[in-house]
Design an enzyme around this catalytic site. Structure first.
Site, mmCIF file in Angstrom:
data_model
loop_
_atom_site.group_PDB
_atom_site.id
_atom_site.type_symbol
_atom_site.label_atom_id
_atom_site.label_comp_id
_atom_site.label_asym_id
_atom_site.label_seq_id
_atom_site.Cartn_x
_atom_site.Cartn_y
_atom_site.Cartn_z
ATOM 1 N N LYS A 247 0.779 -0.932 0.095
ATOM 2 C CA LYS A 247 -0.015 -0.158 0.129
ATOM 3 C C LYS A 247 1.126 0.880 0.406
ATOM 4 C CE LYS A 247 -3.627 -2.427 2.657
ATOM 5 N NZ LYS A 247 -4.859 -1.870 1.643
ATOM 6 N N ARG A 321 -10.440 -11.188 1.368
ATOM 7 C CA ARG A 321 -10.959 -12.513 0.606
ATOM 8 C C ARG A 321 -10.471 -13.966 0.442
ATOM 9 N NH1 ARG A 321 -11.644 -9.360 -4.828
ATOM 10 N NH2 ARG A 321 -11.387 -7.565 -3.190
#
Length: 469
Positions: A247, A321
């Site tokens: 990130k 996920r």
């Protein structure tokens, strides 16, 4: 200990709740106050006497239950330095249900990080006296409020902790002690055990970490043969660097909040256990961080999930996920549940879509949609439904595996994530996925910077308690 009684004596501290209409009728009984107070929502006036304090709180017009709770919450936080730890009378025309919302708000508004029960309301000498409340009603209200605070604050504490204070072993120790305290079944798989269990998607995320994995299962059983069983899976990524798909550094410190789904599950589980709700709950928390190292999983890796489906990793920052996929399929394959819900601070896409107003949710059951939205509106922990059309599956079908973990298209990622997770519920017919990235962590009254909001706990509890209604 929270103490709530029927009013029996005059008190040196009083709280008066007035709607605008009620104030118009009764302001003559409070001379001079009308110069400073009109009963408008969140309006507060303090009247001091030589030996007592009167707090006038406005609740506006046609105020709903969650608004009463929010008004009380704000009052507790804003006026903590003015309030005293003494017996306090509450004067209002509120019915029992709204009294309950007011009391919940008063005590939820005492939260500060780290939580230490320093607020006057938690001191031994503090009592609340109401008019027209029975002894049993007061006792039940105190128990419900304490249980909610204990659960919600526990989840908020873990969400707010800095990364170096919430290592896998630390939260695991907390969950073990919680299980012992409430007689919950506890089971956890470390990395080696997770590999043996076949939790390949979860292990892929954890393999870059210097910390052990802890794929954790907690079970609350009420002991009733006909009780509904709720399966809850909470994303529990303790810190998310993004992995190899790292990130940007700006605001990365907020990634301590990537366990918002788990904090909601922890809060609901503790509260349900304290209240001995007549349901069963099976909670799965796939605990890890998402780190960068020479062992971290890589874009282009293909991993095999618990249900045997293969996943091509295109972005290691789509790790939530991956962990939820194994959590959902493990729960579905090993336990029989009437309702299956996962919660996660999953995608920036949901934040771009809804901002900080509501969570995005997906479900394969129309009746569950109605129940979720009813609870969401009642608690003001709002949700908005998005589709699970099969056409979205085309966007994450892989050439080298069953699925890709993201779509390469620059839109709709929260929908892609929901559709992806649907592939791991093993045909469960009553499932919902809640993407709460925009609402679990944000601007709050008790802190200058973004912190835990407590979102999800009251939503889940209201759904669980009223599921059969």
């Amino acid at each position: 200990m929270i103490k709530i009684y029927n009013k029996k004596e005059s008190t040196t501290q009083n709280i008066y709740l007035f709607s605008e209409d009620d104030w118009e009728q009764e302001k003559s009984s409070h001379p001079n106050v009308e110069l400073f107070f009109n009963g408008k929502k969140n309006e507060v006036f303090i009247k001091t006497h030589s030996d007592k304090f009167d707090f006038f709180i406005g609740i506006g017009k046609n105020t709903k239950g969650f608004e009463i709770q929010a008004i009380a919450n704000k009052f507790s936080n804003d006026y903590k330095k003015n309030l005293q730890a003494v017996t306090t009378s509450v004067h209002s025309k509120l019915g029992l249900d709204l009294k309950e919302e007011f009391v919940k708000g008063l005590f939820l508004g005492t939260y500060l990080y780290p939580f230490e029960k320093s607020h006057p309301f938690w001191q031994e000498n503090f009592e609340l006296h109401f008019e027209n409340i029975s002894e049993e009603e007061g006792k039940n209200l105190a128990l419900k409020t304490a249980a909610l605070c204990n659960g919600q604050f526990a989840g908020m504490e873990w969400l707010n902790k800095p990364a170096n204070h919430k290592k896998v072993n630390q939260i695991s120790d907390f969950l073990k002690s919680t299980a012992e305290k409430y007689s919950l079944k506890y089971k956890s798989f470390n990395r080696e055990e997770s590999i043996k269990e076949g939790l390949g998607a979860f292990v892929a995320v954890n393999q870059g970490s210097s910390q052990e994995a802890s794929f954790t299962i907690l079970e609350y059983n009420c002991g009733k043969d006909d009780a509904k069983t709720f399966g809850l899976v909470g994303k529990c990524v303790l810190f998310d660097t993004g992995g190899i798909s790292i990130k940007p550094s700006d605001n990365m410190h907020y990634m301590k909040s990537d366990m918002g789904g788990a904090s909601a599950v922890i809060g609901a589980l503790i509260t349900a256990s304290e209240l001995k709700l007549p349901v069963n709950i099976i909670a799965i928390l796939p605990i890890t961080d998402n780190a960068v190292s020479e062992n971290a999983y890589l874009p282009s890796d293909v991993v095999t999930a618990y249900n045997g489906k293969t996943i091509e990793v295109l972005n290691t920052d789509a790790e939530g996920r991956m962990t939820l996929a194994d959590g959902l399929s493990y729960l579905s394959k090993n336990y029989k549940t009437d309702v299956l819900i996962d919660l996660a601070t999953l995608t920036g896409s949901s934040v771009r879509m809804f901002g900080y107003t509501c969570g995005a949710y997906f479900s394969n059951n129309d009746d569950l949609k109605i129940k979720l939205e009813k609870s969401a509106d009642k608690t003001n922990q709002r949700l908005w439904n998005l589709p699970l059309w099969d056409i979205w599956k085309d966007d994450f079908t892989s050439d080298v595996a069953d699925f890709k973990n993201i779509s390469m298209k620059p839109f709709g990622d929260c929908i892609i994530a929901g559709k992806f997770l649907e592939q791991f519920i093993e045909g469960h017919e009553n499932w919902a996925h809640l993407d709460i990235a925009g609402v679990a962590f944000g601007n709050v009254g008790y802190a200058k910077d973004k912190m835990a909001t407590g979102y999800g706990v009251q939503l889940l509890l209201d759904l669980i308690e009223n599921y059969n209604n």
